[in-house]
Write an enzyme that holds these catalytic residues in place. Structure first.
Site, PDB file in Angstrom:
ATOM      1  N   ASP A 186       1.169  -1.324   0.274  1.00  0.00           N
ATOM      2  CA  ASP A 186       0.123   0.080  -0.028  1.00  0.00           C
ATOM      3  C   ASP A 186       0.763   1.161  -0.056  1.00  0.00           C
ATOM      4  O   ASP A 186       0.386   2.466  -0.724  1.00  0.00           O
ATOM      5  CB  ASP A 186      -0.965   0.063   1.011  1.00  0.00           C
ATOM      6  N   ARG A 234      -0.491   6.074  17.022  1.00  0.00           N
ATOM      7  CA  ARG A 234      -0.410   7.775  15.963  1.00  0.00           C
ATOM      8  C   ARG A 234      -0.485   8.603  16.194  1.00  0.00           C
ATOM      9  O   ARG A 234       0.919   9.175  15.288  1.00  0.00           O
ATOM     10  CB  ARG A 234      -1.073   7.396  15.979  1.00  0.00           C
ATOM     11  N   ASP A 270      -7.753   5.558  12.102  1.00  0.00           N
ATOM     12  CA  ASP A 270      -6.307   6.175  12.116  1.00  0.00           C
ATOM     13  C   ASP A 270      -5.941   7.648  11.149  1.00  0.00           C
ATOM     14  O   ASP A 270      -5.491   8.313  11.557  1.00  0.00           O
ATOM     15  CB  ASP A 270      -5.246   5.199  11.266  1.00  0.00           C
TER      16      ASP A 270
END
Length: 406
Positions: free
Chosen positions: A17, A99, A128
């Site tokens: 990705d 994160r 996210d």
């Protein structure tokens, strides 16, 4: 596209990705791209990410791979654990707490390199994207954010692979079929979700679990360990002082061996939908229970109960991406103040998927054997005082009864 972007810092794993995203950014935005790969203890070799980025035209000076394990545990995991934070009562926030650190480093690299934008690989359906972007804007309100999954038309795995092949991006054989589930890992946890896990009625298959043995396959004899705390943070295991990241790493191994920390959860995402995920937090589960164990003898009842009232709100802030918000910092100050005397040793019994507190001691203990004993307390507690205490607390209940039933 609106404003012209000069340089983008991409949160980059080296997987399919983010490799497609790297090339897509180069093609779509026609600008310089810098990659950042964070070592958060995910247990993967990170140098292949460097090699793949170089294969796609990046120079060494535009490739950042940073070991953030100590900072992750010391400045993010431990403060969160001081609050005993669990989202919706169960989830130890393993993905959520990583994160803000990734975003912090993205913003730092942007400042170092003169970049005016960052990019991430989070989809438009998940939490996210919110966490990355709220953190980024809190740290640099002028930063631009590129979220390819919200912009491009590569909406299927076959489309990603087709794009990769068109641009000569290597696609591993195991990535060519549909992935049965997606995973995210760091030193605190591994999460798995999607595909075969989307039906909440179906039990999670054994092969999904990657960092714990099945509890039924764990050792038939319990194992005992001791964890030392100072100021609310773990400092040693079995008397050996070690760093925060080393402590969590060691607890992960104990948890793996004894099948501790598995969680099958249907949760409420911040973006509005419910999702089902499987989490493994072996060392974190042991640590969280040990922390509550030392608090049980060192925190005053009022402070302990107030912390428990504040915890759901605090956990929700982290889950929703508000780590760098004033309200989280306000709560953190209160929580940290409560930890001044949270120090001592907790003995844990690890057995067949369970981590139980079986002993605790502290030089700051509020537990008094002399007062609590069922034997003669030599006048330490006057039991007759309880009568007046009960009468005063019963007064309003008596008055309510007389009014309601007269």
């Amino acid at each position: 596209m609106t404003d012209k972007i000069k340089k983008i810092i991409l949160a980059y794993s080296g997987g399919l990705d983010t490799s497609v995203i790297l090339k897509w950014l180069q093609v779509q935005y026609g600008c310089e791209v810098v990659t950042f790969t964070a070592d958060l203890g995910q247990g993967e070799e990170l140098e292949p990410a460097r090699a793949k980025a170089k294969l796609m035209g990046l120079s060494d000076e535009n490739i950042y791979i940073d070991d953030l394990r100590e900072e992750f545990v010391r400045d993010f995991v431990f403060p969160m654990m001081r609050a005993n934070a669990r989202y919706e009562g169960d989830y130890l926030l393993g993905t959520s707490i990583a994160r803000p650190l990734i975003s912090k480093r993205l913003i730092e690299i942007a400042a170092e390199t003169g970049a005016d934008a960052i990019a991430h690989g989070a989809t438009g359906k998940g939490n996210d994207q919110v966490r990355f972007e709220l953190s980024a804007y809190a740290l640099n309100p002028d930063i631009k954010v590129v979220a390819p999954w919200r912009e491009w038309d590569l909406t299927s795995r076959s489309a990603l692979i087709e794009f990769a092949e068109k641009h000569q991006i290597p696609v591993p054989t195991d990535k060519r079929g549909d992935s049965p589930f997606s995973t995210d890992a760091n030193l605190l946890h591994t999460s798995s979700e999607g595909k075969l896990l989307e039906d909440p009625w179906e039990e999670t298959p054994d092969y999904v679990y990657s960092r714990t043995v099945g509890p039924e396959d764990a050792p038939d004899m319990p194992e005992y360990i001791e964890i030392d705390f100072e100021g609310g943070d773990g400092t040693a295991i079995n008397g050996e002082k070690i760093s925060p990241a080393s402590l969590l790493t060691a607890l992960n191994e104990y948890g793996r061996k004894h099948g501790i920390g598995r969680l099958d959860l249907v949760e409420n995402r911040f973006v509005g939908m419910k999702s089902r995920g499987m989490y493994e937090t072996p060392g974190g589960e042991i640590y969280a229970r040990a922390h509550r164990g030392i608090e049980s003898i060192t925190l005053d009842r009022g402070a302990a109960h107030l912390k428990d009232e504040l915890m759901p709100k605090y956990a929700e802030m982290i889950y929703n991406g508000f780590w760098f918000s004033p309200e989280r910092e306000m709560l953190q100050a209160a929580i940290d103040h409560s930890q001044t005397h949270v120090a001592g040793t907790v003995r844990m019994k690890l057995y067949k998927g369970r981590a139980d507190v079986v002993g605790r001691k502290s030089p700051y203990s509020l537990y008094s054997e002399k007062i609590v004993t069922f034997e003669d307390d030599a006048g330490a507690y006057d039991q007759q005082d309880a009568a007046g205490f009960i009468k005063l607390n019963a007064l309003r209940l008596k008055l309510l009864n007389k009014r309601n039933f007269r």
